[in-house]
Design a protein around this motif. Structure first.
Motif, PDB file in Angstrom:
ATOM      1  N   GLN A 144      41.231  46.399  45.697  1.00  0.00           N
ATOM      2  CA  GLN A 144      40.809  45.634  46.864  1.00  0.00           C
ATOM      3  C   GLN A 144      41.018  46.486  48.110  1.00  0.00           C
ATOM      4  O   GLN A 144      42.069  47.090  48.293  1.00  0.00           O
TER       5      GLN A 144
ATOM      6  N   SER B 144      38.212  39.263  44.601  1.00  0.00           N
ATOM      7  CA  SER B 144      37.470  38.337  43.757  1.00  0.00           C
ATOM      8  C   SER B 144      38.351  37.145  43.383  1.00  0.00           C
ATOM      9  O   SER B 144      39.576  37.214  43.426  1.00  0.00           O
ATOM     10  N   GLU B 145      37.696  36.056  42.999  1.00  0.00           N
ATOM     11  CA  GLU B 145      38.416  34.837  42.622  1.00  0.00           C
ATOM     12  C   GLU B 145      39.079  35.036  41.259  1.00  0.00           C
ATOM     13  O   GLU B 145      38.473  35.572  40.338  1.00  0.00           O
TER      14      GLU B 145
ATOM     15  N   LYS C  99      42.038  33.677  45.864  1.00  0.00           N
ATOM     16  CA  LYS C  99      41.603  34.998  46.297  1.00  0.00           C
ATOM     17  C   LYS C  99      42.661  35.499  47.273  1.00  0.00           C
ATOM     18  O   LYS C  99      43.382  34.706  47.879  1.00  0.00           O
TER      19      LYS C  99
END
Length: 101
Positions: free
Chosen positions: A4, A11-12, A47
């Protein structure tokens, strides 16, 4: 494994016991912000966004077909690691996208 980027929303993911514990520790403040009390309070997904700490976006089942979305900020551990509720969205459904708010 994807990484990230700082500032980007990840992302979920399916909620973990650690995420549930974070939500549980802030439940009374979430209820205060939502102006409701919740008998059911189960984080289903989340998230994260890395900023000067971490924003957690949580999809929480609160009974029946009702969900809320919560944005919770946690300071960096090297500071005091305090948590605060940034925003709560009520009247959500399981199918509603968990997005930045």
């Amino acid at each position: 494994m994807s990484r990230q980027l700082c500032g980007g929303v990840g992302s979920e993911k399916t909620a973990t016991p650690d995420i549930q514990q974070i939500a549980d520790s802030m439940k009374s403040k979430i209820e205060e912000k939502a102006n409701k009390t919740f008998d059911v309070f189960v984080v289903k997904s989340y998230k994260t966004q890395i900023v000067s700490g971490t924003n957690y976006f949580m999809k929480i089942h609160v009974g029946g077909d009702d969900y809320i979305h919560v944005r919770l900020y946690q300071d960096l551990p090297c500071r005091n690691s305090e948590r605060e509720i940034s925003a709560v969205q009520t009247n959500k459904l399981h199918t509603d996208e968990l997005a930045y708010f």
